[in-house]
Design a protein around this motif. Structure first.
Motif, PDB file in Angstrom:
ATOM      1  N   ASN A   7      -2.249  20.178  -6.705  1.00 28.33           N
ATOM      2  CA  ASN A   7      -2.938  21.475  -6.866  1.00 28.33           C
ATOM      3  C   ASN A   7      -4.302  21.540  -6.178  1.00 28.33           C
ATOM      4  N   ASP A   8      -4.745  20.472  -5.511  1.00 32.28           N
ATOM      5  CA  ASP A   8      -5.963  20.570  -4.699  1.00 32.28           C
ATOM      6  C   ASP A   8      -5.693  21.509  -3.529  1.00 32.28           C
ATOM      7  N   TYR A   9      -6.720  22.211  -3.078  1.00 37.26           N
ATOM      8  CA  TYR A   9      -6.600  23.064  -1.893  1.00 37.26           C
ATOM      9  C   TYR A   9      -7.203  22.330  -0.707  1.00 37.26           C
ATOM     10  N   ILE A  10      -6.558  22.482   0.449  1.00 39.74           N
ATOM     11  CA  ILE A  10      -7.064  21.868   1.669  1.00 39.74           C
ATOM     12  C   ILE A  10      -7.074  22.904   2.789  1.00 39.74           C
ATOM     13  N   LEU A  11      -8.049  22.811   3.664  1.00 42.15           N
ATOM     14  CA  LEU A  11      -8.110  23.646   4.860  1.00 42.15           C
ATOM     15  C   LEU A  11      -7.617  22.826   6.035  1.00 42.15           C
ATOM     16  N   ILE A  12      -6.706  23.404   6.804  1.00 48.08           N
ATOM     17  CA  ILE A  12      -6.086  22.710   7.928  1.00 48.08           C
ATOM     18  C   ILE A  12      -6.474  23.404   9.226  1.00 48.08           C
ATOM     19  N   LYS A  13      -6.846  22.616  10.228  1.00 41.73           N
ATOM     20  CA  LYS A  13      -7.112  23.138  11.565  1.00 41.73           C
ATOM     21  C   LYS A  13      -6.087  22.509  12.499  1.00 41.73           C
ATOM     22  N   LYS A  14      -5.361  23.351  13.226  1.00 43.47           N
ATOM     23  CA  LYS A  14      -4.359  22.830  14.158  1.00 43.47           C
ATOM     24  C   LYS A  14      -5.047  22.046  15.270  1.00 43.47           C
ATOM     25  N   SER A  15      -4.430  20.921  15.619  1.00 41.22           N
ATOM     26  CA  SER A  15      -4.991  20.068  16.660  1.00 41.22           C
ATOM     27  C   SER A  15      -3.899  19.203  17.252  1.00 41.22           C
ATOM     28  N   ASN A  16      -4.091  18.789  18.481  1.00 35.04           N
ATOM     29  CA  ASN A  16      -3.197  17.839  19.126  1.00 35.04           C
ATOM     30  C   ASN A  16      -3.856  16.468  19.265  1.00 35.04           C
ATOM     31  N   LYS A  17      -5.078  16.357  18.781  1.00 37.39           N
ATOM     32  CA  LYS A  17      -5.826  15.107  18.869  1.00 37.39           C
ATOM     33  C   LYS A  17      -5.985  14.532  17.463  1.00 37.39           C
ATOM     34  N   PHE A  18      -5.599  13.276  17.307  1.00 38.66           N
ATOM     35  CA  PHE A  18      -5.688  12.623  16.015  1.00 38.66           C
ATOM     36  C   PHE A  18      -6.387  11.281  16.157  1.00 38.66           C
ATOM     37  N   LYS A  19      -7.020  10.875  15.087  1.00 38.89           N
ATOM     38  CA  LYS A  19      -7.624   9.550  15.065  1.00 38.89           C
ATOM     39  C   LYS A  19      -7.287   8.896  13.726  1.00 38.89           C
TER      40      LYS A  19
ATOM     41  N   GLY B 133      -7.240   7.655  10.165  1.00 38.87           N
ATOM     42  CA  GLY B 133      -7.887   8.195   8.967  1.00 38.87           C
ATOM     43  C   GLY B 133      -7.712   9.690   8.803  1.00 38.87           C
ATOM     44  N   ASP B 134      -7.248  10.394   9.836  1.00 36.70           N
ATOM     45  CA  ASP B 134      -7.012  11.834   9.723  1.00 36.70           C
ATOM     46  C   ASP B 134      -5.852  12.099   8.771  1.00 36.70           C
ATOM     47  N   ILE B 135      -5.945  13.193   8.058  1.00 40.21           N
ATOM     48  CA  ILE B 135      -4.841  13.631   7.221  1.00 40.21           C
ATOM     49  C   ILE B 135      -4.000  14.584   8.055  1.00 40.21           C
ATOM     50  N   VAL B 136      -2.713  14.298   8.139  1.00 41.13           N
ATOM     51  CA  VAL B 136      -1.810  15.077   8.984  1.00 41.13           C
ATOM     52  C   VAL B 136      -0.823  15.825   8.085  1.00 41.13           C
ATOM     53  N   THR B 137      -0.620  17.098   8.367  1.00 40.39           N
ATOM     54  CA  THR B 137       0.348  17.901   7.615  1.00 40.39           C
ATOM     55  C   THR B 137       1.426  18.398   8.564  1.00 40.39           C
ATOM     56  N   PHE B 138       2.510  18.839   7.998  1.00 42.36           N
ATOM     57  CA  PHE B 138       3.555  19.452   8.801  1.00 42.36           C
ATOM     58  C   PHE B 138       4.150  20.591   8.003  1.00 42.36           C
ATOM     59  N   LYS B 139       4.742  21.513   8.710  1.00 43.76           N
ATOM     60  CA  LYS B 139       5.386  22.652   8.077  1.00 43.76           C
ATOM     61  C   LYS B 139       6.867  22.562   8.354  1.00 43.76           C
ATOM     62  N   LYS B 140       7.649  22.586   7.295  1.00 41.17           N
ATOM     63  CA  LYS B 140       9.101  22.497   7.425  1.00 41.17           C
ATOM     64  C   LYS B 140       9.642  23.780   8.028  1.00 41.17           C
ATOM     65  N   GLU B 141      10.447  23.627   9.077  1.00 41.65           N
ATOM     66  CA  GLU B 141      11.049  24.779   9.743  1.00 41.65           C
ATOM     67  C   GLU B 141      12.052  25.467   8.821  1.00 41.65           C
ATOM     68  N   LYS B 142      12.044  26.798   8.827  1.00 44.44           N
ATOM     69  CA  LYS B 142      13.043  27.542   8.060  1.00 44.44           C
ATOM     70  C   LYS B 142      14.357  27.539   8.830  1.00 44.44           C
ATOM     71  N   ARG B 143      15.442  27.413   8.112  1.00 49.36           N
ATOM     72  CA  ARG B 143      16.759  27.396   8.773  1.00 49.36           C
ATOM     73  C   ARG B 143      17.453  28.691   8.596  1.00 49.36           C
TER      74      ARG B 143
END
Length: 79
Positions: free
Chosen positions: A55-67, A69-79
Motif C-alpha cells: 500500500n505504499d505509493y511510489i512515483l515512477i519516471k520512465k527511463s532506459n538508463k539504470f544503475k 540499486g534502482d527500483i525497476v517496475t514493469f506493466k503487464k501487457e493486457k491480452r
C-alpha cells in the motif's frame, strides 16, 4: 500582513492553480495515472518489504538508463 507576504501568497496560489489545471488537462489527454510525466503506483504486495511496504505509493519516471540499486517496475501487457 505586509505587502511582500501578500505578493508571495498570491504567487503561490497562482502556481498551485496553474499546476492543478495542467494536471487536470494531462489526466484527460492521457487517461492514465501520469502526473507531470511521472506515474503514480501503489504497491500491491510486500515483495519489496525491506524497502517498500504493501500500500505504499511510489512515483515512477520512465527511463532506459539504470544503475545498481534502482527500483525497476514493469506493466503487464493486457491480452
Amino acid at each position: 500582513m505586509n505587502k511582500t507576504i501578500k505578493i508571495i501568497l498570491n504567487i503561490i496560489t497562482i502556481t498551485i492553480f496553474v499546476l492543478i489545471i495542467i494536471i487536470s488537462i494531462q489526466k484527460v489527454i492521457y487517461k492514465d495515472n501520469r502526473v507531470l510525466n511521472l506515474y503514480l503506483y501503489q504497491m500491491s504486495s510486500n515483495s519489496m518489504a525491506n524497502t517498500l511496504k504493501t500500500n505504499d505509493y511510489i512515483l515512477i519516471k520512465k527511463s532506459n538508463k539504470f544503475k545498481e540499486g534502482d527500483i525497476v517496475t514493469f506493466k503487464k501487457e493486457k491480452r
